[in-house]
Design a protein around this motif. Structure first.
Motif, PDB file in Angstrom:
ATOM      1  N   ASP A   1       0.840  -1.200   0.000  1.00  0.00           N
ATOM      2  CA  ASP A   1       0.000   0.000   0.000  1.00  0.00           C
ATOM      3  C   ASP A   1       0.872   1.245   0.000  1.00  0.00           C
ATOM      4  OD1 ASP A   1      -1.876   1.942   0.408  1.00  0.00           O
ATOM      5  OD2 ASP A   1      -3.081   0.679   1.759  1.00  0.00           O
ATOM      6  N   HIS A   2       0.559   2.178  -0.949  1.00  0.00           N
ATOM      7  CA  HIS A   2       1.369   3.387  -1.068  1.00  0.00           C
ATOM      8  C   HIS A   2       1.209   4.300   0.134  1.00  0.00           C
ATOM      9  CE1 HIS A   2      -2.578   4.337  -2.733  1.00  0.00           C
ATOM     10  NE2 HIS A   2      -2.349   5.551  -2.247  1.00  0.00           N
ATOM     11  N   GLN A   3       0.165   4.066   0.905  1.00  0.00           N
ATOM     12  CA  GLN A   3      -0.042   4.921   2.068  1.00  0.00           C
ATOM     13  C   GLN A   3       0.913   4.565   3.195  1.00  0.00           C
ATOM     14  OE1 GLN A   3      -4.120   5.318   3.235  1.00  0.00           O
ATOM     15  NE2 GLN A   3      -4.862   4.876   1.196  1.00  0.00           N
ATOM     16  N   THR A   4       1.471   3.364   3.200  1.00  0.00           N
ATOM     17  CA  THR A   4       2.372   2.935   4.267  1.00  0.00           C
ATOM     18  C   THR A   4       3.741   2.623   3.705  1.00  0.00           C
ATOM     19  OG1 THR A   4       1.618   0.652   3.982  1.00  0.00           O
ATOM     20  CG2 THR A   4       0.443   2.004   5.586  1.00  0.00           C
ATOM     21  N   LYS A   5       4.152   3.364   2.686  1.00  0.00           N
ATOM     22  CA  LYS A   5       5.431   3.129   2.023  1.00  0.00           C
ATOM     23  C   LYS A   5       6.563   3.296   3.029  1.00  0.00           C
ATOM     24  CE  LYS A   5       5.968   4.605  -2.097  1.00  0.00           C
ATOM     25  NZ  LYS A   5       6.148   5.496  -3.269  1.00  0.00           N
ATOM     26  N   SER A   6       7.502   2.400   3.020  1.00  0.00           N
ATOM     27  CA  SER A   6       8.612   2.423   3.956  1.00  0.00           C
ATOM     28  C   SER A   6       9.588   3.525   3.586  1.00  0.00           C
ATOM     29  CB  SER A   6       9.326   1.071   3.944  1.00  0.00           C
ATOM     30  OG  SER A   6      10.521   1.127   4.701  1.00  0.00           O
ATOM     31  N   VAL A   7      10.284   4.023   4.586  1.00  0.00           N
ATOM     32  CA  VAL A   7      11.314   5.029   4.352  1.00  0.00           C
ATOM     33  C   VAL A   7      12.664   4.380   4.113  1.00  0.00           C
ATOM     34  CG1 VAL A   7      10.100   6.764   5.697  1.00  0.00           C
ATOM     35  CG2 VAL A   7      11.745   5.279   6.842  1.00  0.00           C
ATOM     36  N   HIS A   8      12.678   3.028   4.008  1.00  0.00           N
ATOM     37  CA  HIS A   8      13.926   2.312   3.775  1.00  0.00           C
ATOM     38  C   HIS A   8      13.816   1.491   2.508  1.00  0.00           C
ATOM     39  CE1 HIS A   8      14.274   3.311   8.052  1.00  0.00           C
ATOM     40  NE2 HIS A   8      15.591   3.156   7.903  1.00  0.00           N
TER      41      HIS A   8
ATOM     42  N   ILE B   1     -17.053   4.325  -8.519  1.00  0.00           N
ATOM     43  CA  ILE B   1     -15.839   4.405  -7.695  1.00  0.00           C
ATOM     44  C   ILE B   1     -15.457   5.856  -7.429  1.00  0.00           C
ATOM     45  CG2 ILE B   1     -14.299   4.285  -9.691  1.00  0.00           C
ATOM     46  CD1 ILE B   1     -13.750   2.793  -6.172  1.00  0.00           C
ATOM     47  N   SER B   2     -15.724   6.738  -8.428  1.00  0.00           N
ATOM     48  CA  SER B   2     -15.430   8.161  -8.226  1.00  0.00           C
ATOM     49  C   SER B   2     -16.318   8.753  -7.141  1.00  0.00           C
ATOM     50  CB  SER B   2     -15.632   8.932  -9.533  1.00  0.00           C
ATOM     51  OG  SER B   2     -14.776   8.452 -10.544  1.00  0.00           O
TER      52      SER B   2
ATOM     53  N   GLY C   1      -4.300  22.432   4.200  1.00  0.00           N
ATOM     54  CA  GLY C   1      -2.849  22.385   4.095  1.00  0.00           C
ATOM     55  C   GLY C   1      -2.324  21.197   3.314  1.00  0.00           C
ATOM     56  N   GLU C   2      -3.122  20.642   2.402  1.00  0.00           N
ATOM     57  CA  GLU C   2      -2.715  19.468   1.642  1.00  0.00           C
ATOM     58  C   GLU C   2      -2.693  19.777   0.149  1.00  0.00           C
ATOM     59  OE1 GLU C   2      -4.397  15.890   4.507  1.00  0.00           O
ATOM     60  OE2 GLU C   2      -5.519  16.435   2.710  1.00  0.00           O
ATOM     61  N   SER C   3      -1.803  19.072  -0.535  1.00  0.00           N
ATOM     62  CA  SER C   3      -1.790  19.159  -1.989  1.00  0.00           C
ATOM     63  C   SER C   3      -2.713  18.079  -2.557  1.00  0.00           C
ATOM     64  CB  SER C   3      -0.372  18.967  -2.522  1.00  0.00           C
ATOM     65  OG  SER C   3       0.071  17.643  -2.269  1.00  0.00           O
ATOM     66  N   ILE C   4      -3.016  18.194  -3.843  1.00  0.00           N
ATOM     67  CA  ILE C   4      -3.840  17.174  -4.500  1.00  0.00           C
ATOM     68  C   ILE C   4      -3.140  15.821  -4.467  1.00  0.00           C
ATOM     69  CG2 ILE C   4      -4.919  16.509  -6.682  1.00  0.00           C
ATOM     70  CD1 ILE C   4      -6.358  18.784  -5.433  1.00  0.00           C
ATOM     71  N   TYR C   5      -1.805  15.843  -4.580  1.00  0.00           N
ATOM     72  CA  TYR C   5      -1.039  14.595  -4.530  1.00  0.00           C
ATOM     73  C   TYR C   5      -1.195  13.908  -3.170  1.00  0.00           C
ATOM     74  CZ  TYR C   5       1.428  15.244  -8.949  1.00  0.00           C
ATOM     75  OH  TYR C   5       1.732  15.364 -10.274  1.00  0.00           O
ATOM     76  N   HIS C   6      -1.066  14.685  -2.109  1.00  0.00           N
ATOM     77  CA  HIS C   6      -1.182  14.097  -0.771  1.00  0.00           C
ATOM     78  C   HIS C   6      -2.603  13.595  -0.525  1.00  0.00           C
ATOM     79  CE1 HIS C   6       0.081  13.437   3.380  1.00  0.00           C
ATOM     80  NE2 HIS C   6      -1.074  13.977   3.772  1.00  0.00           N
ATOM     81  N   LEU C   7      -3.594  14.334  -1.008  1.00  0.00           N
ATOM     82  CA  LEU C   7      -4.977  13.885  -0.862  1.00  0.00           C
ATOM     83  C   LEU C   7      -5.188  12.569  -1.605  1.00  0.00           C
ATOM     84  CD1 LEU C   7      -7.849  14.453   0.144  1.00  0.00           C
ATOM     85  CD2 LEU C   7      -8.239  15.805  -1.933  1.00  0.00           C
ATOM     86  N   PHE C   8      -4.565  12.414  -2.757  1.00  0.00           N
ATOM     87  CA  PHE C   8      -4.649  11.150  -3.496  1.00  0.00           C
ATOM     88  C   PHE C   8      -4.096  10.003  -2.664  1.00  0.00           C
ATOM     89  CE2 PHE C   8      -2.440   8.028  -6.123  1.00  0.00           C
ATOM     90  CZ  PHE C   8      -3.471   7.575  -6.944  1.00  0.00           C
ATOM     91  N   ASN C   9      -2.938  10.210  -2.062  1.00  0.00           N
ATOM     92  CA  ASN C   9      -2.340   9.164  -1.231  1.00  0.00           C
ATOM     93  C   ASN C   9      -3.210   8.824  -0.032  1.00  0.00           C
ATOM     94  OD1 ASN C   9      -0.082   8.998  -2.871  1.00  0.00           O
ATOM     95  ND2 ASN C   9       1.038  10.565  -1.720  1.00  0.00           N
ATOM     96  N   ALA C  10      -3.992   9.807   0.422  1.00  0.00           N
ATOM     97  CA  ALA C  10      -4.779   9.601   1.635  1.00  0.00           C
ATOM     98  C   ALA C  10      -6.094   8.886   1.379  1.00  0.00           C
ATOM     99  CB  ALA C  10      -5.039  10.946   2.312  1.00  0.00           C
ATOM    100  N   VAL C  11      -6.724   9.081   0.233  1.00  0.00           N
ATOM    101  CA  VAL C  11      -8.084   8.577   0.044  1.00  0.00           C
ATOM    102  C   VAL C  11      -8.205   7.510  -1.044  1.00  0.00           C
ATOM    103  CG1 VAL C  11      -9.091  10.749   0.860  1.00  0.00           C
ATOM    104  CG2 VAL C  11      -8.693  10.423  -1.577  1.00  0.00           C
ATOM    105  N   VAL C  12      -7.252   7.414  -1.945  1.00  0.00           N
ATOM    106  CA  VAL C  12      -7.355   6.448  -3.041  1.00  0.00           C
ATOM    107  C   VAL C  12      -6.593   5.184  -2.678  1.00  0.00           C
ATOM    108  CG1 VAL C  12      -6.915   6.024  -5.485  1.00  0.00           C
ATOM    109  CG2 VAL C  12      -7.576   8.312  -4.719  1.00  0.00           C
ATOM    110  N   ARG C  13      -7.287   4.057  -2.813  1.00  0.00           N
ATOM    111  CA  ARG C  13      -6.668   2.768  -2.499  1.00  0.00           C
ATOM    112  C   ARG C  13      -6.118   2.124  -3.759  1.00  0.00           C
ATOM    113  NH1 ARG C  13     -12.158   1.662   0.238  1.00  0.00           N
ATOM    114  NH2 ARG C  13     -11.955   2.711   2.261  1.00  0.00           N
ATOM    115  N   THR C  14      -5.266   1.133  -3.554  1.00  0.00           N
ATOM    116  CA  THR C  14      -4.627   0.477  -4.689  1.00  0.00           C
ATOM    117  C   THR C  14      -5.638  -0.206  -5.594  1.00  0.00           C
ATOM    118  OG1 THR C  14      -2.673   0.072  -3.305  1.00  0.00           O
ATOM    119  CG2 THR C  14      -2.850  -1.186  -5.356  1.00  0.00           C
ATOM    120  N   ASP C  15      -6.665  -0.811  -5.001  1.00  0.00           N
ATOM    121  CA  ASP C  15      -7.629  -1.564  -5.800  1.00  0.00           C
ATOM    122  C   ASP C  15      -8.736  -0.684  -6.387  1.00  0.00           C
ATOM    123  OD1 ASP C  15      -8.790  -0.925  -3.425  1.00  0.00           O
ATOM    124  OD2 ASP C  15      -9.499  -2.944  -2.929  1.00  0.00           O
ATOM    125  N   ASP C  16      -8.654   0.652  -6.183  1.00  0.00           N
ATOM    126  CA  ASP C  16      -9.664   1.542  -6.773  1.00  0.00           C
ATOM    127  C   ASP C  16      -9.499   1.663  -8.279  1.00  0.00           C
ATOM    128  OD1 ASP C  16     -10.935   2.034  -4.380  1.00  0.00           O
ATOM    129  OD2 ASP C  16      -9.769   3.851  -3.942  1.00  0.00           O
ATOM    130  N   GLY C  17      -8.278   1.504  -8.748  1.00  0.00           N
ATOM    131  CA  GLY C  17      -8.032   1.604 -10.185  1.00  0.00           C
ATOM    132  C   GLY C  17      -8.030   3.029 -10.706  1.00  0.00           C
TER     133      GLY C  17
END
Length: 748
Positions: free
Chosen positions: A108-115, A195-196, A159-175
């Motif tokens: 999941d891109h929302q829990t991407k590791s920093v390593h 889905i939208s 205080g969020e960008s569109i990119y950060h909002l995408f990472n926060a609400v869109v899941r991998t299986d949403d397509g």
């Protein structure tokens, strides 16, 4: 040392930004752009493109920056974003890259590791942590006008960008791809897929908005844009108006739409001067007798406006023959044997006189009950011989006064012309007694007795008309009013301390709003043409005729000889190898005032200055822009050419089309529009190319106080400048004197 993740490093991005972007952006903007580039590289995420070019509008929405600023610096931004794309592509194609888990393979891109997988820490700024319910920076907001604006506004409010909002609400299986989500910020309407809608509900929950908030914004916008006055206009009028309307015009309340359209029509399209209002009304009541023998191009009478009634009629054969005989008398090299004349008409003057006579006879031919309120004379009864009767001229003068509301210089000019045609020895009408056979009785205007008397003694009839015309001319001169103030449209420019500097702002506005040549080649070519029109006009002060008939000789070609130019009565723009610059060469016979003391029978020669990118745009115009506008049309050889269309018979400008080209340029780029915040000069009104001569003369008068030096700028005499061109007020004269006298105190 290269990064193991890509061939492009963070240090390279920072060095590029410091070297290429630091001059154009503030420190805060530079930090945002630099962080975005590094973030793309770390996430192996491609920038947003439209075709092969960077999508500047999407980038501006993502970074919350001004899209116009980014568009102006596209040439500096494109290389570094291309480098990021190439670096990511190379990394993806490397064999060892395939072993890394992507977010599409269960990570999941929302829990991407920093390593990295081997335990090494990732370089750069760590990803921003995702909070389920971020706190808003502001608790109140102005309700957006559409869905895209609402999405951008609420993400920015938290205080969020569109990119950060995408990472926060869109899941991998949403397509849903990131580029698709970013594109939502530019939409006017809500996406409709299931889905939208589900993702929008997540955003509403995350930002604690009412359920169905985004759909309600979309419905409100739809209610506003259901109908607009633009929908009722013809396509041509809609194209003319839409250039001057704000981007969100259809989403504004109907009352505000009406206010904007009224302002655009009054100020930009028609011009808000009293004369422009009169002209706009008069042009809807077209009347004339159309001659087929006039030299040059004939003005096209269009019937495209269904609300307009035309009373333009073709001249009967005998009247057309009389007009042709007059033109031969005034334009031939030698006068007809047995006749005398005083002066000749050039091509432009002859064309103008044909139009004036057409309007004169058109007034008599128009129906009495029409809006024109003419005399209703039968077309076959019209003849030049009727000009010898004083009653004819008295009715015409009274009709002109009723139509305009007062007497103007037009009536004086027509009386002068009538007197010249009947003058002893050199008058054309006086020497054409045979025209009296065409006279017919006109009830209320010409009686049978008057016709018999005129035919019996034609010279006496002409003498009566000359005496009557001179008397009426003196009477009209006492009450004549200015038909139009030529300074009124450019008054805000002439009142500036530096009129040329003020007018130059229009050319700078053209450069600022220059379309992208790769995406809009024709629009870019038209903008370059407008830029060169105004710049060359400001540098030369030429009249419209000399400017539009200017021929082009490209570098390396043989310049046209002076004799050929004299025969053609045209000038030429050519490259001077001796001076190393673009030279304008015009023989004196090509000028309206060819016999003026300014020329002394010598040609006009001027080297254009290499200032403000003028030479760069001349080269670009000659290399590619000019040919784009010509298209399949034949090259007329002139420097300036029209935008040739399928219906275009000729790409060369006429008097009317050149005027419209200049007027369109200052309508689009010169007049400040408070609704779009575009335009260079507040208070400017539509005007033609002749006004640039007023600007030049007034500028030099304000700087030097010399009518003689002002006359040099517009190829004329000090007397003509003082009478027609220079606006040199007492306060301007006092300012020059004070400037000289104040030097005594400055020296002390």
């Amino acid at each position: 040392m290269k990064s193991t993740q890509s061939v492009l490093t963070q240090q390279m991005i920072e060095a590029y930004c410091d070297k290429r972007l630091a001059k154009s952006f503030s420190e805060d903007e530079l930090v945002v752009i630099r962080g975005h580039l590094i973030g793309l590289l770390e996430r192996s995420e491609y920038p947003i493109y439209r075709g092969s070019r960077l999508d500047v509008r999407a980038l501006a929405d993502t970074l919350c920056l001004d899209s116009h600023r980014l568009k102006a610096e596209r040439s500096n931004l494109q290389p570094i974003f291309d480098a990021v794309s190439r670096s990511i592509t190379e990394f993806v194609l490397r064999p060892e890259a395939g072993q890394r888990n992507s977010r599409h393979e269960g990570c999941d891109h929302q829990t991407k590791s920093v390593h990295h997988k081997d335990g090494r820490p990732r370089r750069g700024k760590p990803p921003r942590p995702i909070v389920e319910f971020p706190e808003p920076l502001e608790t109140t907001w102005v309700e957006p006008s559409n869905f895209g604006a609402a999405l951008r506004a609420h993400s920015k409010r938290h205080g969020e960008s569109i990119y950060h909002l995408f990472n926060a609400v869109v899941r991998t299986d949403d397509g849903i791809k990131r580029s698709t989500f970013v594109g939502w910020g530019r939409r006017n309407s809500v996406p409709t897929s299931a889905i939208s809608q589900d993702i929008l509900r997540r955003i509403e929950r995350r930002y604690r908005l009412p359920n169905g908030y985004f759909s309600s914004v979309d419905r409100a916008a739809a209610d506003i844009t259901t109908h607009c006055e633009l929908d009722d206009l013809t396509p041509a009028e809609r194209r003319r108006l839409v250039w001057h309307l704000p981007d969100d015009f259809r989403r504004r309340p109907r009352a505000e739409q009406d206010e904007i359209l009224a302002w655009v029509r009054e100020v930009i399209i028609s011009g808000s001067t009293e004369y422009r209002r009169y002209q706009a009304a008069a042009i809807r009541q077209r009347y004339a007798v159309r001659f087929k023998c006039g030299p040059g191009s004939q003005r096209k009478v269009s019937g495209s406006r269904s609300s307009d009634t035309s009373y333009v009629v073709d001249a009967p054969k005998h009247l057309n023959d009389e007009m042709l005989e007059l033109l031969r008398f005034k334009t031939s090299t030698f006068a007809t044997f047995g006749q005398q004349r005083n002066g000749v008409w050039g091509t432009e003057t002859a064309s103008q006189k044909v139009e004036h006579f057409g309007l004169f006879f058109g007034a008599f031919a128009a129906p009495v009950s029409s809006d024109v309120q003419g005399f209703g004379v039968d077309h076959n009864a019209l003849t030049f011989a009727m000009m010898v009767f004083p009653k004819v001229w008295d009715w015409y003068l009274q009709w002109r006064e009723r139509r305009r509301g007062f007497f103007t210089a037009w009536e004086i000019d027509m009386l002068t012309l009538a007197s010249a045609l009947c003058r002893e020895e050199t008058g054309w009408l006086r020497q054409c007694a045979h025209l009296s056979t065409s006279l017919r009785e006109i009830d209320g205007l010409i009686t049978k007795t008057e016709i018999v008397d005129a035919q019996a003694d034609w010279s006496a009839a002409c003498d009566r008309l000359v005496k009557h015309a001179r008397t009426r001319k003196k009477e009209v001169e006492r009450v004549v009013k200015i038909h139009r103030d030529p300074f009124e449209p450019i008054m805000t420019v002439l009142e500036a301390p530096s009129p040329v500097g003020e007018y130059r702002k229009i050319t700078e506005e053209i450069l600022h709003r220059m379309p992208d040549e790769k995406r809009h080649p024709r629009a870019a070519a038209e903008a370059v043409r407008a830029f060169l029109l105004l710049r060359i006009g400001l540098h030369t002060g030429l009249r419209q005729k000399n400017l539009r008939e200017l021929l082009l000789c490209k570098p390396g070609d043989q310049p046209t000889s002076e004799r050929k130019l004299e025969n053609a009565k045209r000038g030429e723009l050519r490259w001077s190898t001796r001076e190393g610059g673009w030279e304008i060469f015009i023989p004196s016979v090509a000028f309206k005032n060819a016999h003026s003391s300014f020329f002394g029978s010598k040609p006009f020669r001027l080297i254009l200055p290499d200032l403000g990118q003028l030479y760069d745009f001349i080269d670009a115009w000659n290399d590619r822009h000019r040919s784009r506008l010509l298209g399949p049309a034949l090259d007329p050889g002139t420097f300036f050419v029209k935008t040739a269309k399928i219906t275009s018979a000729n790409a060369e400008y006429s008097q009317n089309t050149f005027f419209e080209a200049w007027r369109t340029a200052n309508q689009r780029y010169g007049i400040f529009n408070p609704w779009t915040r575009r335009g260079a000069i507040k208070g400017l009104l539509p005007h033609g190319p002749h006004n640039v001569r007023d600007v030049l003369a007034t500028h030099i008068l304000k700087q030097t106080g010399s009518y003689e030096q002002a006359s040099y700028a517009i190829q004329d005499t000090p007397e003509v400048v003082a009478k027609h061109y220079g606006r040199f007020l007492p306060q301007d004269k006092a300012e020059i004197a004070a400037r000289i006298l104040n030097q005594v105190w400055d020296a002390a």
